[in-house]
Structure formats: C-alpha cells, structure tokens
Write a protein that holds these residues in place. Structure first.
Motif, short mmCIF file in Angstrom:
data_model
loop_
_atom_site.label_atom_id
_atom_site.label_comp_id
_atom_site.label_asym_id
_atom_site.label_seq_id
_atom_site.Cartn_x
_atom_site.Cartn_y
_atom_site.Cartn_z
N ALA A 166 -18.29 -4.57 60.43
CA ALA A 166 -18.50 -4.88 59.02
C ALA A 166 -18.41 -6.38 58.76
O ALA A 166 -19.20 -6.93 57.98
N CYS A 167 -17.45 -7.05 59.41
CA CYS A 167 -17.31 -8.50 59.21
C CYS A 167 -18.52 -9.24 59.77
O CYS A 167 -19.02 -10.19 59.15
N VAL A 168 -18.98 -8.83 60.94
CA VAL A 168 -20.16 -9.46 61.53
C VAL A 168 -21.39 -9.20 60.67
O VAL A 168 -22.20 -10.11 60.43
N HIS A 169 -21.53 -7.98 60.19
CA HIS A 169 -22.67 -7.64 59.34
C HIS A 169 -22.66 -8.47 58.06
O HIS A 169 -23.71 -8.98 57.62
N TYR A 170 -21.50 -8.63 57.47
CA TYR A 170 -21.40 -9.44 56.25
C TYR A 170 -21.77 -10.89 56.52
O TYR A 170 -22.52 -11.52 55.75
N LYS A 175 -24.44 -9.15 52.97
CA LYS A 175 -24.29 -7.88 52.27
C LYS A 175 -22.88 -7.32 52.50
O LYS A 175 -22.32 -7.44 53.57
N LYS A 176 -22.37 -6.64 51.47
CA LYS A 176 -21.01 -6.11 51.53
C LYS A 176 -20.98 -4.60 51.73
O LYS A 176 -19.92 -3.98 51.65
N THR A 177 -22.14 -3.99 52.00
CA THR A 177 -22.22 -2.53 52.05
C THR A 177 -21.30 -1.94 53.11
O THR A 177 -20.55 -0.99 52.84
N LEU A 178 -21.32 -2.47 54.32
CA LEU A 178 -20.45 -1.96 55.37
C LEU A 178 -19.04 -2.50 55.21
O LEU A 178 -18.06 -1.83 55.55
#
Length: 661
Positions: A166-170, A175-178
């Motif tokens: 989630a941190c890497v995706h953000y 985006k904050k979805t994960l």
C-alpha cells in the motif's frame, strides 16, 4: 482516523528520512535504468515476470491467489484454496507492479491495480480485519470462524505485505485506495494487540508486518503504528512455549545468534532494524549487530544464501535435555554447518537477507552492509528466477547431481508455478522491480552510490537539485563513469562504494587522479563544488579469483569456488566435455580464467574459460583406494551461479577440488 491520515501523509514518491538513520533512500522513480545488466533485468521483470505471474494469479484454474479475494468479497462462490499466505503473494505482486509503474507510468498497470484493489477493499471486514481464509469461512459458516484461531495461519504476515504494498502503491500513483485498506488493517491490529495476551506474539509467523507497520508509520506519521511495532518486539519471548523456529523462545533483547527458520528470522531482523531507525533503541541495535556477525561470519553461504537446513534442531547450547531440543524448519544451522547439495537457501530468505542489510546500511552508513546486499542480490536472489523470467526456484543449493539415489525435499528444477509455496516468485518480482531504490542513498553531506549500473538519477539533495548519469557494464566490467548533468551551487560530497572484494581500485575526476585513499569495504568521499560536465571515473579491477572457506566448514574443506567481481560462478554439466563429470574437475591454484561473452535463453553475461584438471573417476563404491593415474587437462567454462538450470536438467557445483601443483 481517515482525517488524521489525510493531514499527515508524506508526499507521494518521497521516502521519509528516519531520525536515527544516517542515510535515506532516494525517492521512488528518481532512478531509471538505461543500459546494461539492471536495465535488462528490469525489462524482463516488466515484460515477462509481471504479465506471467498476473496471468497465473488471476486464473482460478491454476491459482486462487486473486479468486480468494473475489470469494471473500462476495463476488464469487466457493472455498479458499492455496496456502494460507496466498494473500501475501498477491500483495507482493501488486507492490512489484506499483514499483514498475513508478518508472514507466504504464496506464495498463494502473488499471490492473485499480481493479484488483477494488476487490481487495470489498473483501475487508468492517472492523478492518482482512485475511481471506477466515473471511471466506465466516461467510460460509455465518461468522463462526475466528481471527487468529490458528497461529500458523499467516494473518499478520499477509497484513504486513499489504501495508508495504500500500505504501509503495501510494508513492507510485498518489492514490490512497490501497493505503486506506492497509491503515484499517493496522488499526485493527493495534486494537487487537491491546486487548490480547503475549501468547499472540506466536501468531507472528514470518513477521513481514514489522516492516509493513513501520513503513505505514513513515507514510502516515501515525504514532500508533510505531508504538505497535515496538510492542510487538517487546512481547516476543514472553510465553513459556515459544520456539527457536519462530525466534520467540527468548525475548529479542536476549538474542545474539541467528536461529530457526531463516525467512522468519531475516524478516524479523529487518523489521527490528526499521524500529531502530525510528527510535534509536541501542539495546535492539546491539542484538542486531551480534546476530549480523553470527550470520556473516559463521552461517551465510558465499552466494549470500541463508538457511542451510531443510530440517534441524535448536542450537546444541540450549540444553542437553532432549525434551528441550526443538525441531526447526528451513533453518539456520549450527556454526559453519553449510552443506551444499542439501542447502535450503529459500529465495525468500535470501531476499530477507537483502532487506535486512539495506536497513542496516541506512541506520549505519557502513558500506559492509551494501557489500552483503550486493552479494545476495547478484547470486542467491537472482538464481531464484530463470533468465526469461517465467520459471522459479524455491531453494538454491550450491551443488546438484542427477545421480543421487534419493529425492530431496525440493528435487530441483525451475517451475512456472510452485503450487504449495509460491511465495518466492512475487517476492522476486517486487525485488527486481525495486533494485533501483537500492542504488543510491542521500544525507546532509550528499549522495552515496551503493550499486553500480547504467542509469540516470534525478533527485534533490539538501544543497539543491542533482542530475547524474551513470555509464557502466558492471558487473562484467569494473569501469564506472558518472557524469554530472545538473548540480547545486553549494559544495557537497559524492560517496562511491569501494566493494570489499575490490583491490587496486582507481578513482579519477575529470581525467585526474582523485588523490584520496580507496579502501575496500568503505565509501570513498569526493567533496567539492561540482559543475555540469564533471566526470568521475571509478575503475574496479575484476580478475577471477579462487575463494576458500573457513576450514571449519567441513563440506568445502580442500575445495575452492570462483568469484569475479560480485558474481559467484559455478560449473554446470553442459560446459564440460561429453562423458566427463563436473565432480571430477579440480582447479589448479594457479589457474587462469578469462572472461568470454556468452548467452543462454536471452540472458547475456560473462562466462569464464580456462584449463583445469580432470581427476580419475572412481568406481562408485562407498570407499576405494586412491588412483595413481595422473590428472588430465580439461577445458572448462564457468557460468554465473544465478544462470544455472536454464538449459534443462543438469549437474552443477559451486565448490570444486583444489589442486596444488
């Protein structure tokens, strides 16, 4: 809680500086591979590894990794299938996809992640708990399944990989979805551990959540998460029935040797190092230093591999009472117990070794940790995936023979999908996707160059904006050229790592000797006012050398391995004459091995060729008299260890007899 997160989130793509770390990583996407070794490996990850694994994980006829989320979300019917850590497998794939997206900004990757995250979010319980085996059973049995009912159910392991992904995706997408899913899961864990007993520390099987919780703290700045990570360390070892296998027989602050399951151990050590970086806890740092010495001086393979034993027992020093000696699995062995054929060296343990040493590098600024990171990365990590990126190893032995009359627990050979334990492939995806994040570090003094490869860097130092281009054929050639494309007006330092294996390194600035001492295993500091057009040239001689082990390693006594630069080599049966056994090859102490270009399955590298000796073959008996026949000359070709088993079934050995003439 959501409002707090919005207010305190660090900027997307930025890696926060930990207050008790001497170095920080560069921001996500600030390093882009251009040519050479890592550009090739990144391309394989982008074009082959991710599409291949995505296809497998989203095809419920092969794998239930994604379908489990669909069932838990009520979008499909059925039962959970696959190992209990399958959720974590999918999170690791998402993390790798996000890391690639940070560089490529491929809209297809973004869309694929969006669709998957929507399903994952829908599978989460209202209280933040998320673990598909339990959620699916609750749906089927009207809430009768219980969270943490089975300590071997890998709940916190899966949640830890969710948090990291989630941190890497953000950072990659903004985006904050994960991230919302991850923070809700972390909030659930924080509340759960407040009302639970220390016994639940034993639910921390393969504790990826230590790293995940601290990374979530760095991203959200929510102090609850850092306190949770500290508490999870403190409650380890407070139960009477803890195990060496899970590193909780003793409180962590009483541990000074590596023990038990190597994946779990290395993940734990990496997570503790994260806590040290945030808190400066010297008692934890003291334990990590002692354990690191134990691993690197007594329990780690030349390839950086960790976890010598398929099965073993607790260290002999624990007790001579048979009732107190416990079985351990995929374990660090005793001191100097490093078998080759039966070496387990699970790919995830080797990646864990990298993760731990990366964090120790950040905390200390000491180049010896970058040396071990590089040692594992080029050898026991890369060996886990085929050159084409579609087939994987679970274990990484240093010797393999098709003639053994028994079947090892892991019989060898690369597989597209490891059905009972597919944790290693997505771990490799995210690792290779993120190698660029390990290439450089920064601090108030300037820029540290950790790993060498053709790339461009655009980052901001405390002195101002820096753009740099690196040209090199490393690890096949030791010449590294750094070109300043944009530099701050203020003076700052460039720190270049002089690898511990390097001798006779030369460093020049704009064609003139730098005049500074170059010490293997240290960073060389160039401090000056830099300007556009400045060129730094580092030359690292790379002769092929013979390496021997400590004589207490009885499996390799009287044998040698070959290393050139950071790359460990092996002898594989396709590279000796027909009918000749690689196990009869002996390396003369004076052997000359010359680098020659070679390609296997689309992978290009430097092989080594030279003249060795072929000892007389035995007659197959258990014991026999030594033959008086003279050794024969034989031409051999050695390939990088990571490249073996890409031409079908074969014999392979890293260690060969030493012949002193």
């Amino acid at each position: 809680m959501k409002a707090l997160i919005v207010l305190l989130l660090v900027s997307a793509s930025v890696r926060a500086q930990s207050p008790h770390a001497k170095l920080a990583g560069t921001g996500m996407g600030e390093v882009r591979w251009t040519t050479g070794f890592w550009a090739d490996r990144f391309g394989v990850c982008r074009d082959s590894m991710i599409p291949h694994l995505w296809r497998i994980y989203t095809d419920k006829h092969i794998s239930h990794a994604f379908n489990n989320f669909e069932i838990a979300a009520g979008l499909d019917t059925g039962s959970h299938a696959g190992p209990p850590f399958h959720d974590g497998d999918f999170y690791k794939l998402l993390e790798g996809m996000a890391a690639v997206y940070a560089v490529t900004h491929d809209p297809r990757l973004d869309s694929m992640m969006d669709r998957a995250i929507a399903v994952i979010a829908k599978s989460q319980r209202a209280d933040g708990y998320i673990h598909t085996p339990v959620v699916i059973e609750e749906r089927k049995r009207s809430g009768q399944a219980a969270a943490f009912e089975d300590r071997l159910n890998f709940e916190t392991y899966n949640m830890g990989h969710l948090m990291t992904a989630a941190c890497v995706h953000y950072r990659a997408t903004g985006k904050k979805t994960l991230l919302v899913v991850a923070t809700r899961a972390a909030d659930y864990l924080a509340a759960f551990y407040q009302r639970s007993t220390p016994q639940l520390a034993r639910n921390a099987i393969c504790p990826s959540h230590y790293m995940g919780i601290v990374e979530l703290y760095r991203t959200t700045k929510n102090p609850v998460y850092l306190q949770l990570a500290r508490n999870l360390i403190d409650i380890r070892g407070l139960v009477d029935n803890g195990t060496d296998d899970n590193q909780d027989r003793l409180p962590f602050r009483s541990q000074n040797v590596a023990m038990g399951h190597a994946v779990r151990a290395n993940y734990l050590y990496a997570g503790v190092a994260d806590v040290v970086a945030e808190t400066g806890d010297d008692s934890l740092r003291h334990c990590l230093d002692a354990i690191w010495d134990d691993v690197t001086q007594r329990k780690m393979y030349l390839t950086g591999g960790c976890g010598a034993l398929y099965d073993g027992v607790s260290p002999d020093a624990v007790s001579y009472n048979p009732a107190a000696i416990q079985e351990v699995h995929q374990a660090y062995g005793r001191d100097y117990q490093l078998p080759n054929t039966t070496a387990h060296n699970e790919t995830c343990a080797n990646i864990g070794n990298m993760l731990w040493n990366w964090r120790m590098l950040l905390v200390s600024g000491d180049a010896r940790y970058a040396d071990v990171l590089e040692q594992a990365l080029y050898n026991s990590v890369l060996s886990g995936v085929s050159l084409d990126g579609n087939r994987y190893f679970y274990t990484n032995p240093l010797r393999a023979s098709r003639a053994f009359p028994y079947t090892l627990r892991w019989a060898g050979g690369r597989e597209e999908y490891i059905s009972l334990s597919n944790c290693c492939p997505p771990n490799l995806v995210r690792t290779i996707a993120e190698v660029a994040d390990y290439a450089y570090c920064v601090n108030q003094k300037g820029l540290y160059v950790n790993l060498y490869g053709g790339n461009v860097l655009e980052t901001r130092l405390s002195q101002g904006q820096l753009q740099l281009e690196e040209e090199t054929e490393y690890p096949w050639d030791g010449k590294v050229v750094l070109k300043i494309k944009k530099a701050p007006e203020a003076t700052f330092s460039l720190f270049l790592r002089i690898p511990g294996w390097s001798h006779g390194a030369r460093l020049m600035v704009n064609g003139r000797p730098s005049g500074i001492a170059l010490t293997p295993g240290k960073y060389a500091e160039l401090n000056r006012g830099w300007k556009v057009g400045d060129v730094i040239t580092l030359d690292l001689p790379m002769p092929a050398v013979l390496v021997q082990a400590n004589p207490l390693v009885e499996e390799t006594k009287g044998q040698v391995a070959v290393r050139r630069g950071p790359v460990v080599y092996c002898l594989e049966s396709p590279d000796v004459g027909a009918g000749e056994s690689i196990f009869s090859v002996a390396m003369p102490a004076t052997v000359t091995l010359a680098p020659v270009p070679m390609a296997i399955g689309g992978g290009h590298f430097m092989a080594l060729e030279g003249r060795a000796k072929l000892l007389p073959a035995g007659d197959g008996k258990l014991y026999q008299e030594v033959s008086k026949e003279p050794a024969k000359d034989v031409t051999v070709r050695l390939i990088p260890y990571y490249a073996w088993a890409n031409r079908g079934a074969s014999d392979m050995t890293v260690w060969m007899d030493l012949l002193r003439e």
